[in-house]
Write a protein that holds these residues in place. Structure first.
Motif, PDB file in Angstrom:
ATOM      1  N   ARG A 148      24.643 -20.707 -52.572  1.00  0.00           N
ATOM      2  CA  ARG A 148      25.017 -22.053 -52.993  1.00  0.00           C
ATOM      3  C   ARG A 148      24.206 -23.126 -52.234  1.00  0.00           C
ATOM      4  N   ARG A 149      22.911 -23.112 -52.465  1.00  0.00           N
ATOM      5  CA  ARG A 149      21.990 -23.969 -51.717  1.00  0.00           C
ATOM      6  C   ARG A 149      21.852 -25.344 -52.377  1.00  0.00           C
ATOM      7  N   ARG A 150      21.775 -26.371 -51.528  1.00  0.00           N
ATOM      8  CA  ARG A 150      21.574 -27.718 -52.066  1.00  0.00           C
ATOM      9  C   ARG A 150      20.094 -28.042 -52.260  1.00  0.00           C
ATOM     10  N   ASP A 151      19.204 -27.314 -51.614  1.00  0.00           N
ATOM     11  CA  ASP A 151      17.781 -27.608 -51.751  1.00  0.00           C
ATOM     12  C   ASP A 151      17.286 -27.232 -53.150  1.00  0.00           C
ATOM     13  N   LEU A 152      16.282 -27.931 -53.598  1.00  0.00           N
ATOM     14  CA  LEU A 152      15.751 -27.722 -54.944  1.00  0.00           C
ATOM     15  C   LEU A 152      14.667 -26.644 -54.934  1.00  0.00           C
ATOM     16  N   GLN A 153      14.492 -26.017 -56.044  1.00  0.00           N
ATOM     17  CA  GLN A 153      13.448 -25.005 -56.285  1.00  0.00           C
ATOM     18  C   GLN A 153      13.394 -23.935 -55.178  1.00  0.00           C
ATOM     19  N   PRO A 154      14.505 -23.302 -54.886  1.00  0.00           N
ATOM     20  CA  PRO A 154      14.493 -22.250 -53.858  1.00  0.00           C
ATOM     21  C   PRO A 154      13.612 -21.067 -54.254  1.00  0.00           C
ATOM     22  N   GLU A 155      13.379 -20.890 -55.547  1.00  0.00           N
ATOM     23  CA  GLU A 155      12.557 -19.769 -55.999  1.00  0.00           C
ATOM     24  C   GLU A 155      11.103 -19.895 -55.544  1.00  0.00           C
ATOM     25  N   LEU A 156      10.700 -21.088 -55.121  1.00  0.00           N
ATOM     26  CA  LEU A 156       9.319 -21.287 -54.671  1.00  0.00           C
ATOM     27  C   LEU A 156       9.161 -21.102 -53.169  1.00  0.00           C
ATOM     28  N   LYS A 157      10.265 -20.935 -52.443  1.00  0.00           N
ATOM     29  CA  LYS A 157      10.214 -20.929 -50.991  1.00  0.00           C
ATOM     30  C   LYS A 157      10.211 -19.507 -50.437  1.00  0.00           C
ATOM     31  N   GLU A 158       9.560 -19.376 -49.323  1.00  0.00           N
ATOM     32  CA  GLU A 158       9.406 -18.072 -48.679  1.00  0.00           C
ATOM     33  C   GLU A 158      10.752 -17.552 -48.183  1.00  0.00           C
ATOM     34  N   ILE A 175      11.460  -9.889 -54.007  1.00  0.00           N
ATOM     35  CA  ILE A 175      12.370 -10.956 -54.398  1.00  0.00           C
ATOM     36  C   ILE A 175      12.732 -10.778 -55.868  1.00  0.00           C
ATOM     37  N   GLY A 176      14.015 -10.698 -56.117  1.00  0.00           N
ATOM     38  CA  GLY A 176      14.499 -10.634 -57.495  1.00  0.00           C
ATOM     39  C   GLY A 176      14.737 -12.029 -58.034  1.00  0.00           C
ATOM     40  N   GLU A 177      15.794 -12.181 -58.793  1.00  0.00           N
ATOM     41  CA  GLU A 177      16.087 -13.502 -59.358  1.00  0.00           C
ATOM     42  C   GLU A 177      16.616 -14.423 -58.264  1.00  0.00           C
ATOM     43  N   ILE A 178      16.023 -15.610 -58.209  1.00  0.00           N
ATOM     44  CA  ILE A 178      16.405 -16.604 -57.198  1.00  0.00           C
ATOM     45  C   ILE A 178      16.767 -17.897 -57.907  1.00  0.00           C
TER      46      ILE A 178
END
Length: 995
Positions: free
Chosen positions: A61-71, A88-91
């Protein structure tokens, strides 16, 4: 600290696979890892069964945007090494699926999901979040791999300050939609929230509100006399909301006692502005955005304990009102201070609406204004008004020595200040009566109206006890007309126009001609100071849309607004030149086309200098130690006035000196017992992210914090996200500041906070590191600092503002409005004393033309040149430039009670025969200390011309000697007629006395 206390909770989360329906808690990592290499957040994973591949489904439940782009990194807790195989699977923001190789088998693994690297200088860092890399082994894991069971144990923040719990744990999209569907008739939802959980997110609902459910009531407990607060979270679901407001009913108890509706207010919509004016703000909320509305309730101390109920109703244009039942239990406890000693409860938010110390009472050493006919007298100065409302003459009565007054005034003007309004030729004005509209000891106001056939000029003037004049000048078109030009002429007398600074000029001797044009996008310039040591005038040009710009590195992000009158789309400007007997400042705006009824504001401010005589004895007796240190160590140096910077144990957080106040008070108490005074760093320009009120202040939009591009230290990016300017950062304590927006209600809080520090902690004054507030706030600060006999010492430090980032302004010109209330200047970084001329020293650094004295900083200063102005550097700031030997020399001579006569004084009884080696003396009965310093490029042999009668010394009995002063001069003696060798950039401190 209570503000950041994170309770352990159990939250049942939905998901797939091994992570479903797990108990998840949010915990404090207690600085167990380095966030600058791993990030501020991690998931603690427990591999509970054997397998070659571990699969974790994390409902983060992250507030940051576009977590799929982050390491994402996984670290084996046993070896403290990154695992080699990870996929990494679905993020997404709600959850993520990660496969990793459990390198140590069953055990604990840490998943770091926001690692970043730090770019930029240490005090202005920028966290750059690492981008996700492609898998280095796309065939891993094999389809036949044995899957180990993984339990998501908890989510840890590196420390409490970085925690997202509970108000930054987002609700899922489905949870949000389900909530909206459950209230199909609602255009917006209202979420009551406790003061201990400030609303922090604008783009998401917190999961906390889903778990609580939408309930149209709020219950709280308060004490008698408490400054109580709570929140209403507004969330539009169908359309944007316009003009959101809150209305209150009385709260009543079963016994019939009442809490009147008048004790309630909404911080976001109503209040008292920094200038005492009522503040009414329109709050609009965009669809699917969260807006916190902070409700303040100042409970009377005589409230009857009990349970009270009433209604708070939210309204907006065109939508149904939403009533919220308000239940407030008042205990028998009485808080005499409103609860401000528990600021994490937001009890100090009421300070934002304070009018403390706003009454313009006269502040020492100033005198009440006196009006006789059309002449206004104030400390050391007089203003004679002309029939048109502008000054006919301004006089000062300071002697050139600046230590006393003369009975003869020095004229600043050769003729009255006046406007030229041209339409073919100068318009001839018919003057109306001049009327005094206010006559108080601190302020005198007047008005008049001047007219022509086509134009009306309404003039309102005001003068205050310190020599500040403000003019509002309205040109009102009585019919359509085209003006060729509008000019304001300030005709300086040559004897009051020796020096100048501003308009792109560094301080120094006034050039013969100055030509200047407006360039607000790049230059923080709207006026100048022109004057001599004992007579001068600063003027600044304004209009009715003036907004104070940012300063100190941030000018370009919020520059001046071009005055529509004076600037006139770039047509306006200023020329300064000699005309007849005058040094004329010609302020022009160019041609103006006006329609009937149009109004142009040609406002301007004046400051008459000097402000007061120089207090040389304060300079000799108050010796600054600018560092937090052991008190006995400080006392042993001979210093007696301590400046405590931020980023120290007793004042850790920048411009928020309230968190370690007990430690500060203990230190100050001990200092006072040792005969030392303590001042603290506390100013307005930027504010620590550790302020308890950070998020309530953010809820006010751009009122308190300036808009900006965001970025900066990781905490700012993760918790503020956007729309701010990152400011000073202290790596050692990870204190990150946010830039204030300018004039705002934060100044009310600042004044109240300073008063609290004086009354409860015992501070002896403040150290200002540049100033981002106006002179009205400075007066309020001086009043609370000197209340009840407290010393209220203020010193101002500035780095040289004459650079691109600061808009090429002069520090002295920029801050002159504050000089009447300062005790010392410290100018500062990038003032290169070895490269500066004597006139630059005098005007921009010394403070002498304004009734002040100063100290040096950059590279330790130039001790010899500094002595011409009574300046040393400051302990223990510069290596190799220890001021103690000079302090000792002062004490040996007995500087207390001496009369300073500078080289700029025409009748100085000691003169140099070399213009490149000026001389300042410190005169006592039968003895004089002579300071001489060289600007010559080679060794100069200087002969002193002495007026023995004026010195009161018999030349037949006179001796001239130089005491040995470490790092300054060797011991020497000279005959009265002997030439004295002076090395380039150096000088002497000589004592002449009778044998």
């Amino acid at each position: 600290m209570k503000k950041y206390f994170i309770p352990f909770i159990l939250v049942f989360l939905t998901g797939a696979g091994a992570a479903s329906a797990q108990e998840l808690k949010y915990t404090n990592g207690k600085d167990a890892w380095n966030p600058d290499s791993l990030g501020n957040h991690r998931v603690v994973l427990n591999v509970t069964s054997d397998g070659t591949v571990a699969k974790a489904i994390i409902p983060w439940r992250r507030r940051d945007l576009q977590p799929e782009l982050k390491e994402i990194w996984v670290v084996d807790a046993k070896t403290n090494q990154k695992v080699k195989q990870i996929k990494i699977g679905e993020i997404n923001r709600e959850q993520g699926t990660i496969y990793f190789e459990p390198s140590s088998g069953i055990g604990t693994y840490y998943l770091y999901y926001q690692p970043y690297k730090v770019d930029g200088r240490s005090n202005y860092p920028n966290a750059i979040y690492l981008s996700r890399k492609a898998s280095n082994n796309p065939s891993w894991p094999a389809a036949t791999a044995k899957i180990a069971t993984v339990k998501v144990q908890e989510i840890e923040s590196v420390n409490a300050m970085n925690s997202n719990y509970p108000m930054e744990i987002i609700a899922t999209a489905k949870e949000t939609q389900d909530l909206i569907k459950a209230h199909p008739k609602s255009s917006y939802l209202v979420f009551p929230e406790d003061r201990l959980n400030p609303i922090k997110m604008m783009d998401d609902l917190p999961q906390r509100w889903i778990l609580k459910g939408l309930k149209p009531q709020f219950s709280g407990t308060a004490a008698k006399g408490e400054n109580y607060a709570f929140q209403l979270g507004i969330y539009p679901v169908k359309q944007d909301l316009k003009n959101v407001q809150i209305k209150f009913t009385d709260l009543k108890s079963k016994s019939g006692a009442k809490l009147p509706a008048s004790i309630f207010s909404c911080l976001n919509t109503d209040g008292i502005n920094w200038n005492t004016q009522p503040l009414h703000k329109t709050v609009d909320v965009a669809k699917a955005q969260v807006q916190a509305l902070w409700v303040l309730a100042n409970l009377p101390k005589n409230t009857i304990p009990g349970s009270y109920s009433g209604t708070v109703t939210v309204t907006a244009n065109g939508v149904p009102a939403t009533p919220i039942q308000l239940n407030l239990t008042v205990s028998a406890k009485t808080l005499s201070d409103g609860g401000i000693n528990e600021p994490w409860k937001q009890t100090r938010l009421t300070w934002l609406n304070s009018s403390l110390a706003q009454k313009n009472e006269v502040i020492a050493p100033y005198l009440p204004l006196e009006v006789k006919d059309q002449t206004i007298a104030l400390l050391g100065r007089k203003v004679m008004l002309n029939k048109d409302g502008f000054p006919a003459q301004i006089q000062t009565f300071f002697t050139p020595e600046m230590t006393e007054f003369s009975s003869t005034g020095k004229d600043i003007l050769t003729e009255p200040i006046h406007f030229h309004v041209k339409k073919g030729k100068d318009l001839i004005w018919k003057n109306g009566p001049l009327t005094f509209t206010e006559q108080n000891p601190g302020t005198v106001k007047w008005s008049t109206t001047n007219t022509t056939d086509n134009l009306k000029m309404e003039v309102e003037g005001a003068i205050e006890f310190d020599g500040f004049l403000a003019y509002t000048v309205k040109l009102i078109a009585l019919q359509d007309l085209n003006l060729d030009d509008v000019r304001l002429h300030i005709p300086f007398s040559e004897q009051a126009a020796k020096y100048m600074m501003g308009l792109g000029l560094k301080g120094g001797n006034r050039p013969d001609t100055v030509k200047w044009k407006w360039d607000v996008a790049h230059k923080n310039q709207d006026g100048a100071w022109i004057g001599d040591v004992n007579a001068g005038l600063q003027y600044t040009l304004k209009d009715n849309h003036y907004v104070r710009p940012l300063n100190t590195n941030f000018y370009l992000q919020k520059p001046l607004l071009l005055p529509s009158s004076w600037g006139n789309e770039g047509k306006g400007g200023i020329d300064v030149f000699k005309k007849g007997k005058s040094i004329l400042s010609d302020n022009y705006s160019g041609a103006q086309n006006m329609k009937k009824g149009d109004t142009l504001y040609y406002n301007f401010n004046l400051l008459i200098t000097p402000f007061h005589p120089i207090n040389t004895d304060f300079q000799w007796s108050n010796r600054f130690y600018h560092k937090y240190d052991n008190l006995d160590t400080i006392k042993a140096t001979g210093a007696n006035l301590i400046n405590i910077h931020h980023a120290t144990p007793i004042n850790p957080y920048i411009n928020y000196p309230f968190i370690a106040h007990k430690e500060m008070k203990s230190y100050i108490n001990e200092a006072h017992l040792k005969g030392l005074k303590v001042k603290i760093y506390n100013t307005v320009r930027e504010l620590s992210n550790s302020a308890y009120e950070t998020f309530p202040l953010r809820s006010l939009g751009h009122e308190i914090y300036s808009p900006g591009k965001g970025g900066g230290y990781s905490w700012l990016q993760e918790h503020l996200e956007k729309d701010y300017i990152a400011a000073w950062y202290v790596p050692e304590i990870k204190d990150a500041a946010i830039v204030n927006s300018g004039m705002s209600r934060w100044h009310n809080y600042y004044v109240e906070g300073m008063n609290w520090l004086v009354q409860n902690v015992g501070i002896d004054g403040i150290y200002l590191d540049d100033v981002a507030f106006d002179r009205t706030t400075m007066k309020r600060i001086k009043r609370v600092l000197t209340k009840d006999g407290h010393p209220g010492i203020i010193d101002l430090h500035s780095a040289n503002q004459y650079n691109k980032s600061d808009g090429f302004n002069n520090s002295a010109n920029l801050y002159m409005e504050h000089f009447p209330y300062l005790n010392r200047l410290w100018f500062g970084e990038y003032f290169f004393y070895d490269k500066s001329s004597p006139d630059f020293f005098l005007t921009e650094v010394s403070g002498i033309p304004f009734g002040l004295m100063g100290e040096m900083l950059q590279d330790g200063g130039n001790a010899w040149r500094g002595m011409l102005y009574g300046m040393t550097n400051r302990m223990p700031w510069s290596d190799g430039a220890d001021p103690r030997p000079i302090w000792k020399a002062w004490d040996n001579f007995g500087m207390q009670g001496s009369k300073m006569i500078g080289y700029w004084v025409e009748n100085n009884p000691v003169k140099s025969n070399n213009a490149n080696v000026p001389v300042t003396i410190y005169k006592k009965d039968k003895s004089v200390l002579v300071a001489m310093a060289s600007w010559a490029t080679t060794t100069a042999n200087v002969k002193l011309n002495l007026d023995w009668k004026a010195l009161g010394i018999d030349p037949a009995k006179a001796t001239i000697s130089a005491a040995a002063i470490k790092n300054f001069q060797p011991a020497a003696s000279f005959n009265i007629d002997q030439e004295i060798p002076v090395e380039p950039g150096k000088g002497w401190m000589l004592v002449i006395k009778e044998k």
